[in-house]
Scaffold this motif. Structure first.
Motif, short mmCIF file in Angstrom:
data_model
loop_
_atom_site.label_atom_id
_atom_site.label_comp_id
_atom_site.label_asym_id
_atom_site.label_seq_id
_atom_site.Cartn_x
_atom_site.Cartn_y
_atom_site.Cartn_z
N GLU A 76 -36.62 -23.73 12.33
CA GLU A 76 -36.92 -24.73 13.36
C GLU A 76 -36.32 -24.33 14.71
N ALA B 37 -34.55 -23.59 6.65
CA ALA B 37 -35.48 -24.45 7.37
C ALA B 37 -34.96 -24.80 8.76
N PHE C 7 -37.40 -30.66 3.38
CA PHE C 7 -37.40 -29.46 2.54
C PHE C 7 -37.13 -29.84 1.10
N HIS D 108 -44.19 -22.86 4.54
CA HIS D 108 -44.26 -23.72 5.73
C HIS D 108 -45.46 -23.31 6.57
N LEU E 219 -33.11 -31.78 9.38
CA LEU E 219 -33.70 -31.34 8.11
C LEU E 219 -33.14 -32.17 6.97
N TYR F 8 -41.01 -27.87 4.33
CA TYR F 8 -40.57 -26.55 3.87
C TYR F 8 -40.46 -26.66 2.34
N LEU G 177 -40.28 -19.94 0.43
CA LEU G 177 -40.20 -21.15 1.24
C LEU G 177 -41.50 -21.24 2.04
#
Length: 491
Positions: A306, A302, A251, A277, A230, A259, A275
């Motif tokens: 994941e 994030a 992100f 996504h 990330l 994200y 957030l």
């Protein structure tokens, strides 16, 4: 465990002297050598480890690993002593990261807070007893906590910590990974199951020489990581990293982030945000202030998402995460706020002072008062930049001594003051006295920021190390101030 001769030669890529059957310990510190140890003579910044070979042998070392021959010593000559130290440490402690999921967090600012946020989420998802944390501030193994020595300790300490966590049933570890830790091979051999990049700004150029090399050092973590990667893309370095490494997810506030942070607003206890996504928006709240902490929390969230952690678990864990030691840590006050923060670069200081301004405005039109300095033996170019930031964003500043190391504190302060505009700062070299002056200056509604040292409990000065903990000193002075003001009211 013992590392046998054949394994030693494989790890070192060098011949081990006859008579050395194996080792039962490894260290780079001659004071820690025991009978049967290998002593790795690491070339240091100030002294060469070869100087300490006699002491190591006297304490029972059976093998010296060095980058050159040492007369009269059983030496295995290697091209890179630090790489050898890491390899031996991994072997001696049984490669603990292979039995765990280690998540590395790197960047210039926000590493520690991101680590705490991710640790809170993993603890909420998998149980606190099965999660560990290694940061600048402290080390957590299940329910045991203790202060850390440095951001990323030497390879032997890293492997020993991981091995100890493994033995106590920890299966997921969040590790703060500094550029020093990567460049000096302190984390070599660690199997990283995932990684987070927060941001990059000027720091540690005394080691790396340039921003390009600093960036390339950070990037190595993402070439090692085997799982989710990330990357914060609200700065150019993050966007570059996302374009250079395969499999990266992004992100941040930036358009197109995988994200994406949206709808940020202050709450009574911190910050709320969404957030977004995959077409869905997860509502989150953190007991932290400032948009930069929203970014930190978003990176942790994030990565957890994941990994398959459910959104409601992420939200609950972030809402209840603990205060991070020395990271916008609220220490108290007498009608005014006092904040301790680790900010030690101009970018970090600017971020903290902007949030302090927001806090001051919430209750009234209070002032921001700042106590800060710059470290010695570090990139000196950032010193006037810090002075400029403080003079622009604080109403009143006291330039004081941080960790001067061997440098003259007065010289450092002059270089910081050179960036001050409009004379809005005063030099008070004694750190306790500078904090005292700031607290006595503060009035109702003000916010006092004491920056630079954060969680640290020692001040490194030319005359030697002395105990010093900003939060403790602040509490002591606040007690004096409360007592004095109490007596004044009685009169």
């Amino acid at each position: 465990m013992k590392v046998e001769r054949e394994e030693l030669e494989r790890i070192l890529g060098a011949r081990v002297p006859a008579g050395v059957g194996g080792i039962c310990g490894v260290t780079h510190d001659s004071r820690e050598v025991g009978p049967g140890f290998a002593f790795v003579a690491v070339p240091g910044f100030k002294r060469d480890g070869v100087e300490f070979v006699p002491e190591a042998l006297g304490r029972g070392a059976v093998l010296v690993v060095a980058e050159r021959e040492v007369p009269g010593a059983p030496v295995a000559v290697v091209s890179d002593a630090r790489a050898a130290l890491a390899g031996l440490a991994c072997a001696f402690y049984g490669h603990p990261s292979r039995a765990m999921e280690v998540y590395g967090v790197t960047g210039t600012n926000g590493k520690t807070t991101t680590c705490y946020a991710l640790h809170a989420v993993l603890g909420g998802a998998f149980g606190e007893a099965a999660c560990g944390l290694m940061t600048t501030a402290e080390v957590i193994t299940g329910d045991e906590r203790r202060p850390a020595v440095r951001t990323t300790p030497e390879a032997t300490e890293v492997q020993a910590e991981l091995a100890g966590m493994r033995e106590r049933g920890v299966r997921r570890v969040v590790m703060e990974v500094s550029s020093h830790g990567i460049a000096l091979r302190r984390v070599s051999g660690v199997r990283f199951a995932g990684a987070i990049f927060t941001n990059l700004s000027r720091d540690h150029l005394d080691l790396h020489g340039s921003m390009e090399e600093y960036y390339r050092t950070k990037r190595r973590l993402f070439l090692w990581a085997e799982g989710p990667k990330l990357v914060g893309v609200d700065d150019a370095w993050g966007r570059r990293l996302a374009g250079e490494v395969e499999g990266v997810r992004t992100f941040g506030f930036a358009e197109g982030a995988d994200y994406k942070i949206e709808d940020v607003r202050p709450s009574r206890a911190g910050m709320r945000f969404a957030l977004r996504h995959g077409g869905e928006a997860l509502a989150l709240e953190v007991p932290l202030f400032g948009e930069y902490n929203v970014q930190n929390a978003a990176g942790a969230a994030a990565l957890a998402l994941e990994l398959g952690v459910k959104g409601e678990v992420v939200a609950r864990a972030l809402r209840g995460m603990p205060q991070v030691p020395g990271r916008f840590e609220r220490v108290g006050g007498l009608g005014f706020e006092v904040i301790v923060d680790y900010a030690h670069t101009e970018v970090g200081l600017e971020a903290v002072l902007r949030v302090a301004r927001e806090v001051a405005r919430r209750g009234s039109s209070g002032r921001v008062i700042c106590v800060f300095g710059a470290a010695g033996e570090r990139d000196g170019a950032k010193r006037p930049l810090m002075g400029r930031v403080a003079s622009r964003l604080a109403d009143c500043s006291f330039i004081t001594t941080d960790d001067a190391y061997s440098e003259d504190p007065a010289k450092i302060a002059r270089e910081v003051a050179a960036g001050v505009e409009d004379g809005r700062a005063e030099v008070v070299l004694d750190r306790r006295e500078a904090i005292r002056r700031a607290l006595w200056e503060a009035e109702e509604g003000d916010v006092v920021v004491v920056a630079g040292k954060g969680h640290e409990r020692v001040q490194h000065l030319p005359e030697g190390d002395v105990p010093f903990h900003d939060a403790t000193v602040i509490r002591e002075i606040l007690e004096e101030l409360a007592s004095c003001r109490g007596r004044t009211k009685e009169k």
